[in-house]
Design an enzyme around this catalytic site. Structure first.
Site, mmCIF file in Angstrom:
data_model
loop_
_atom_site.group_PDB
_atom_site.id
_atom_site.type_symbol
_atom_site.label_atom_id
_atom_site.label_comp_id
_atom_site.label_asym_id
_atom_site.label_seq_id
_atom_site.Cartn_x
_atom_site.Cartn_y
_atom_site.Cartn_z
ATOM 1 N N HIS A 36 0.695 -1.169 0.021
ATOM 2 C CA HIS A 36 0.105 -0.048 0.063
ATOM 3 C C HIS A 36 0.761 1.290 -0.128
ATOM 4 C CE1 HIS A 36 1.137 0.293 4.213
ATOM 5 N NE2 HIS A 36 0.420 -1.015 4.441
ATOM 6 N N HIS B 291 3.962 1.284 2.133
ATOM 7 C CA HIS B 291 5.249 0.696 2.000
ATOM 8 C C HIS B 291 5.985 1.518 0.628
ATOM 9 C CE1 HIS B 291 2.585 -2.918 2.982
ATOM 10 N NE2 HIS B 291 3.481 -3.145 3.881
ATOM 11 N N GLN C 230 8.582 -1.714 16.810
ATOM 12 C CA GLN C 230 9.585 -2.427 15.861
ATOM 13 C C GLN C 230 10.717 -2.080 15.302
ATOM 14 O OE1 GLN C 230 7.798 -4.995 12.515
ATOM 15 N NE2 GLN C 230 8.339 -3.348 11.281
ATOM 16 N N LEU D 222 -2.341 3.593 6.917
ATOM 17 C CA LEU D 222 -2.385 2.615 6.286
ATOM 18 C C LEU D 222 -1.882 1.306 6.832
ATOM 19 C CD1 LEU D 222 -1.809 4.395 2.559
ATOM 20 C CD2 LEU D 222 -3.889 3.812 3.730
HETATM 21 P P1 AMP Z 1 4.401 -4.729 7.127
HETATM 22 O O1 AMP Z 1 4.318 -5.287 5.475
HETATM 23 O O2 AMP Z 1 3.164 -4.464 7.557
HETATM 24 O O3 AMP Z 1 5.232 -5.652 7.887
HETATM 25 O O4 AMP Z 1 5.229 -3.361 6.826
HETATM 26 C C1 AMP Z 1 6.581 -3.027 6.351
HETATM 27 C C2 AMP Z 1 7.173 -1.817 6.412
HETATM 28 O O5 AMP Z 1 6.396 -0.813 5.905
HETATM 29 C C3 AMP Z 1 7.537 -1.459 7.783
HETATM 30 O O6 AMP Z 1 8.456 -0.760 8.158
HETATM 31 C C4 AMP Z 1 6.338 -0.729 8.308
HETATM 32 O O7 AMP Z 1 6.389 0.115 9.353
HETATM 33 C C5 AMP Z 1 6.007 0.031 6.768
HETATM 34 N N1 AMP Z 1 4.762 0.681 7.194
HETATM 35 C C6 AMP Z 1 3.473 -0.057 7.214
HETATM 36 N N2 AMP Z 1 2.384 0.759 7.210
HETATM 37 C C7 AMP Z 1 2.933 2.157 6.904
HETATM 38 C C8 AMP Z 1 2.533 3.352 6.901
HETATM 39 N N3 AMP Z 1 1.126 3.477 6.734
HETATM 40 N N4 AMP Z 1 3.264 4.421 6.626
HETATM 41 C C9 AMP Z 1 4.435 4.300 6.618
HETATM 42 N N5 AMP Z 1 5.119 3.014 6.670
HETATM 43 C C10 AMP Z 1 4.432 2.069 6.803
#
Ligand code: AMP
Length: 270
Positions: free
Chosen positions: A30, A33, A148, A178
């Site tokens: 999204h 990412h 994290q 998001l």
């Molecule tokens: P995930 O796929 O949820 O494990 O997230 C992968 C990376 O994207 C992690 O570093 C998350 O912190 C970052 N991330 C997820 N959602 C957002 C967001 N809304 N805004 C910025 N970074 C995000």
């Protein structure tokens, strides 16, 4: 974009990581990412994105099973963004070699670590493995998952001599952070999530402007929000940005929340 599915092929493909930024994800790509990918592309010549839904960080089998996956759509999106490498390993490859195991101390068992037993151990252990495979010196991670980010900085950045580039949380126009998990929410719950985010933004604002008189104890707000939105809040706390200690609103601080809505657990910070 080169799609790589084995460590063997990855080592063949990338010999020099000097100019490669690394964006680890669990897919369901999204705009959050995408902001990390764009930050990497701005800073580095090449970008590698990984998609791996890591089973060991889910403290609940049903949560792992229903985690939204859409690899086809992800590939189309990442291609359009001119990502250079997409690494999609399987569990066997990731867990087949020996690696140090990480455990959290009592001091770190706060916020999500208190409520999701084993979650961050799973995150640290998989990131330790991914970072030993992908030898990039620049990692791009979101502030959306602030704890994290904090723990990876604390436990892994020195070990691998890696810079952790923190990127701000991307929100919808109605202030929902998001998240891939949002796909599991219905309209009514999304609407509630939006109202909750707006209220928390207002609380943060108020606490900033009147830090001397603002009540640090948020338990009344917590009860109010739980009642109003029929949610179960795990925590609602002000914490220091640097060390995540409970904050007296003097140093830079953030407001952290985790709550369950329709059996989906959402986290955010402001
Ligand atoms: P995930 O796929 O949820 O494990 O997230 C992968 C990376 O994207 C992690 O570093 C998350 O912190 C970052 N991330 C997820 N959602 C957002 C967001 N809304 N805004 C910025 N970074 C995000």
């Amino acid at each position: 974009m080169k799609i790589i599915t084995s460590i063997f092929d990855l080592n063949k493909e990338i010999k020099n990581y000097k100019n490669v930024g690394f964006v680890p994800t669990m897919g369901g790509i999204h705009n959050g990412h995408i902001s990390l990918i764009k930050a990497s592309q701005k800073k580095k010549k090449k970008t590698i994105v990984s998609i791996f839904v890591n089973p060991t960080q889910f403290n609940n089998k049903i949560d792992f099973k229903k985690y939204p996956r859409n690899i086809k759509k992800d590939i189309i999106l990442l291609k359009k963004l001119n990502v250079n490498y997409l690494f999609i390993p399987n569990s066997k490859d990731i867990y087949k070699f020996k690696a140090k195991k990480f455990f959290l101390r009592k001091k770190d068992k706060i916020l999500c670590a208190k409520f999701r037993k084993g979650h961050f151990e799973g995150v640290l252990n998989v990131m330790n493995r991914l970072m030993s495979i992908i030898k990039s010196k620049d990692l791009f991670m979101g502030e959306k998952d602030y704890q994290q980010l904090y723990l990876i900085r604390k436990f892994l950045s020195k070990k691998f001599d890696v810079r952790i580039n923190a990127c701000p949380t991307i929100r919808t126009t109605d202030k929902i952070a998001l998240s891939t998990r949002n796909k599991l929410l219905n309209k009514k719950s999304l609407n509630k999530a939006s109202q909750i985010a707006k209220l928390l933004i207002a609380i943060k604002k108020r606490s900033k402007f009147s830090s001397s008189t603002f009540k640090l104890d948020l338990s009344d707000y917590k009860i109010e929000l739980e009642k109003k939105f029929k949610i179960k809040i795990d925590y609602l706390e002000f914490r220091d940005e640097k060390n995540l200690k409970l904050n007296n609103l003097k140093n830079k601080f953030r407001l952290f929340i985790a709550y369950n809505i329709d059996r989906i657990r959402l986290i955010d910070n402001f």
